[in-house]
Design an enzyme around this catalytic site. Structure first.
Site, PDB file in Angstrom:
ATOM      1  N   CYS A 119       0.744  -1.260   0.101  1.00 51.11           N
ATOM      2  CA  CYS A 119       0.005  -0.018  -0.005  1.00 51.11           C
ATOM      3  C   CYS A 119       0.692   1.166   0.087  1.00 51.11           C
ATOM      4  O   CYS A 119       0.547   2.257  -0.756  1.00 51.11           O
ATOM      5  CB  CYS A 119      -1.056   0.082   1.284  1.00 51.11           C
ATOM      6  SG  CYS A 119      -2.147   1.331   1.248  1.00 51.11           S
ATOM      7  N   CYS A 230       8.150   4.246   5.520  1.00 49.11           N
ATOM      8  CA  CYS A 230       7.073   3.813   4.401  1.00 49.11           C
ATOM      9  C   CYS A 230       7.806   3.469   3.235  1.00 49.11           C
ATOM     10  O   CYS A 230       7.389   2.976   2.020  1.00 49.11           O
ATOM     11  CB  CYS A 230       6.101   4.767   4.333  1.00 49.11           C
ATOM     12  SG  CYS A 230       6.682   6.330   3.783  1.00 49.11           S
TER      13      CYS A 230
END
Ligand code: SF4
Length: 235
Positions: A119, A230
């Site tokens: 994601c 991330c």
């Protein structure tokens, strides 16, 4: 042929310079090839202020992952209104997100680290790479004391994958330096900071931290391990 500068040389060049002087030096070195990515946190707002107030020729961009907080849109809006400048928005690839959410549902990132990284890659890294393409210098609001991982970084790094320099002009600033600067200069900031949110990312993956908790503790809190990134700033 123009001599390529090395990370250490660039770091030496910026040593002892103020943020404004550092940004000016980078502009001279990489004209038209500098980009600053903001996610509207405290540190990013400080850098945005320096860039917009001084009309610096640095492209300011943001990634809209599709899952950010309403409060983040509010500070985005306040910022463009205050400085009367544009912030270029990059969205993820529509088809890739449609496929992921259709196949795995809207909260796939809670079920495995693999899903979470997928994601983050689709919603953040891919659009960021699109924004960075062709640039030579990427400015970020990273500070050394934000996390162990960030403490191991340097004020100037060379991103081998993207073939560009990453420069963190606020690297040696403390959290108090940042908040005092925000207050003194009446800079718009994300109201979530008033509610214990320190590092603010996507809404489903960010929560407030308790006093004394690590700066990144509120990000992907269900995952174990110390590296809370991330994929944008992993060293
Ligand atoms: Fe997806 Fe959460 Fe990463 Fe945002 S922070 S891109 S919602 S996994």
């Amino acid at each position: 042929m123009k001599k390529e500068i090395k990370s250490e040389e660039l770091a030496g060049l910026l040593e002892g310079k103020t943020v404004e002087e550092s940004l000016q030096a980078l502009i001279s070195l990489f004209p038209g090839k500098i980009i600053f990515s903001t996610s509207f946190g405290f540190e990013d707002q400080v850098l945005t202020h320096f860039i917009f107030k001084n009309e610096l020729p640095i492209e300011v961009i943001t990634i809209d992952t599709g899952r950010i907080f309403h409060e983040t849109y509010m500070v985005f809006n306040e910022t463009i209104k205050k400085y009367q400048k544009k912030i270029k928005v990059y969205f993820p690839d529509r088809e890739a997100i449609e496929k992921m959410v259709t196949e795995k549902g809207p909260f796939s990132f809670y079920y495995s680290k693999e899903n979470r990284l997928e994601c983050c890659r689709l919603r953040k890294v891919v659009p960021l790479n699109r924004a960075l393409a062709g640039k030579k210098c990427w400015i970020s609001g990273i500070r050394a004391d934000q996390s162990d991982n960030r403490g191991r970084m340097n004020i100037v790094e060379y991103d081998e994958g993207r073939k560009m320099f990453k420069v963190h002009p606020l690297f040696y600033w403390s959290f108090d330096d940042v908040t005092e600067f925000i207050k003194k200069n009446n800079i718009p900031y994300n109201f979530l900071h008033n509610k214990g949110f320190v590092s603010i990312g996507c809404e489903p993956c960010t929560r407030a931290v308790k006093p004394g908790e690590d700066f990144r503790a509120g990000r992907w809190w269900w995952e174990h391990g110390r590296e809370k990134e991330c994929g944008l700033h992993i060293k």
